[in-house]
Write a protein that holds these residues in place. Structure first.
Motif, short mmCIF file in Angstrom:
data_model
loop_
_atom_site.label_atom_id
_atom_site.label_comp_id
_atom_site.label_asym_id
_atom_site.label_seq_id
_atom_site.Cartn_x
_atom_site.Cartn_y
_atom_site.Cartn_z
N UNK A 95 58.77 56.83 26.46
CA UNK A 95 59.18 56.59 25.07
C UNK A 95 60.50 57.30 24.78
N UNK A 96 60.61 58.55 25.23
CA UNK A 96 61.82 59.33 25.00
C UNK A 96 63.03 58.68 25.66
N UNK A 97 62.82 58.22 26.90
CA UNK A 97 63.94 57.61 27.63
C UNK A 97 64.37 56.30 26.98
N UNK A 98 63.40 55.50 26.54
CA UNK A 98 63.73 54.20 25.92
C UNK A 98 64.55 54.42 24.64
N UNK A 99 64.10 55.34 23.80
CA UNK A 99 64.82 55.56 22.54
C UNK A 99 66.20 56.17 22.83
N UNK A 100 66.29 56.99 23.88
CA UNK A 100 67.59 57.55 24.27
C UNK A 100 68.56 56.41 24.64
N UNK A 101 68.07 55.48 25.47
CA UNK A 101 68.93 54.36 25.90
C UNK A 101 69.31 53.51 24.68
N UNK A 102 68.31 53.22 23.83
CA UNK A 102 68.60 52.40 22.64
C UNK A 102 69.64 53.07 21.74
N UNK A 103 69.50 54.39 21.57
CA UNK A 103 70.41 55.08 20.65
C UNK A 103 71.83 55.10 21.20
N UNK A 104 71.95 55.11 22.54
CA UNK A 104 73.29 55.05 23.15
C UNK A 104 73.96 53.73 22.86
N UNK A 105 73.14 52.69 22.76
CA UNK A 105 73.68 51.37 22.42
C UNK A 105 73.88 51.22 20.92
N UNK A 129 65.45 55.06 13.07
CA UNK A 129 65.23 56.19 12.15
C UNK A 129 66.56 56.92 11.94
N UNK A 130 66.54 57.99 11.16
CA UNK A 130 67.77 58.76 10.95
C UNK A 130 68.20 59.40 12.28
N UNK A 131 69.48 59.78 12.36
CA UNK A 131 69.99 60.38 13.60
C UNK A 131 69.18 61.63 13.95
N UNK A 132 68.84 62.45 12.95
CA UNK A 132 68.11 63.69 13.21
C UNK A 132 66.70 63.39 13.74
N UNK A 133 66.02 62.43 13.06
CA UNK A 133 64.66 62.07 13.51
C UNK A 133 64.70 61.46 14.92
N UNK A 134 65.73 60.65 15.17
CA UNK A 134 65.84 60.00 16.49
C UNK A 134 66.05 61.06 17.57
N UNK A 135 66.95 61.99 17.30
CA UNK A 135 67.25 63.04 18.28
C UNK A 135 66.00 63.88 18.59
#
Ligand code: GRG
Length: 289
Positions: free
Chosen positions: A147-157, A162-168
């Protein structure tokens, strides 16, 4: 700590024998046996020890954790993920063995780890082994590391649900803190601790994991290839969401220091030179003496 790391290294070498087909075992062993900090097995074993458990009971599970961690490093370095050419000061797994073997070496470590827990944890009860395996599968999979890796990849794109803080925080609770949580939880389960104690260590590991990620982000800015053994400055160059890019260096340091202090407070009563030593080392590197 040095003696413990030596024991872990010897056990990793012993548990993972190179047999036919040798290429896959060599690829698995290559990144595994490079000099990592061994923080996850050390924290697993130290949790068990401070809770009164003989460390031999938990050694197979602690080594399995390092295998899971190394699997995540090998896959993270692949061109389709973070595309990193160096890891632990040496060429990444796919640079030495090719992409296909690096994918398979990661898969093989991910599956060998629970096999090792089942085969070698002879001093744990079947209930303990089952509980450890449940935690392993839950934390390694789509409810944790993936889950962490998927959201990391998505956020790079640029995809932020969610908010940047919540996403991080989501990324690093799942990518980084999750394996420290798994480490202390396994140590506590092996020691036969009750849920209150498991949760106390879990809280420690969540805070430690976030602090460790902030440390990692800060080091990416201030350290060197010689010290870290991997390519630096990639996060900044790719405009990646990090604690430093979101909060700035000084605020990231402040957050790191606050979390580390909370870790000292939680762990204080166990009087552990190893836990205190790990916290001291990180703190000194970021905040100075
Ligand atoms: C579980 C199937 C499956 C996939 C995993 C690739 C992936 C999905 C996740 C990546 C997780 C990752 C690489 C997180 C980074 C965490 C981090 C800060 C690693 C560095 O840890 P150190 O500094 O490394 O402890 P050493 O080399 O010292 O062990």
């Amino acid at each position: 700590m040095k003696e413990l790391i030596k024991i872990i290294d010897e056990k990793l070498d012993e548990y993972l024998q190179v047999v036919y087909p040798e290429d896959i075992f060599k690829a698995m062993k290559y990144t595994l046996m490079l000099p990592g900090k061994r923080l996850r097995p050390v924290m697993c074993i130290e949790t068990a020890r401070v809770l009164g458990c003989d460390i031999n009971k938990v050694l197979p599970a602690a080594c399995a954790l390092e295998m899971l961690h190394v699997q995540s490093l090998i896959h993270d370095d692949l061109p389709c993920m973070d595309n990193d050419d160096f890891r632990r000061g040496k060429p990444s797994n796919h640079k030495v063995f090719g992409e296909a073997n690096a994918v398979l070496a990661g898969d093989a470590l991910l599956t060998f780890a629970p096999q090792l827990i089942i085969e070698k944890s002879t001093e744990l009860s079947s209930t303990q082994i089952l509980r450890i395996l449940h935690e392993y599968t839950k934390f390694a999979g789509a409810y944790g590391l993936i889950a962490g890796q998927v959201v990391d990849i998505e956020s790079e794109g640029g995809k932020l649900v969610k908010s940047a803080k919540e996403t991080l925080d989501f990324i690093h609770l799942n990518k980084t803190a999750v394996l420290f949580r798994l480490a202390v939880r396994i140590g506590a389960i092996a020691a036969g601790a009750d849920d209150a104690v498991i949760n106390e260590f879990d809280e420690f590991a969540k805070k430690f994991g976030l602090a460790f990620q902030i440390y990692d982000d800060i080091m990416d800015e201030i350290s060197s290839f010689e010290e870290l053994g991997k390519t630096l400055g990639k996060d900044k160059a790719s405009g990646k969401l990090t604690y430093v890019s979101l909060y700035g260096l000084e605020e990231a340091k402040r957050k790191f220091n606050y979390l580390i202090q909370e870790c000292y407070d939680i762990i204080e009563k166990y009087n552990s030179d190893i836990f205190n030593g790990i916290l001291d080392k990180l703190k000194t590197r970021i905040m100075g003496k």
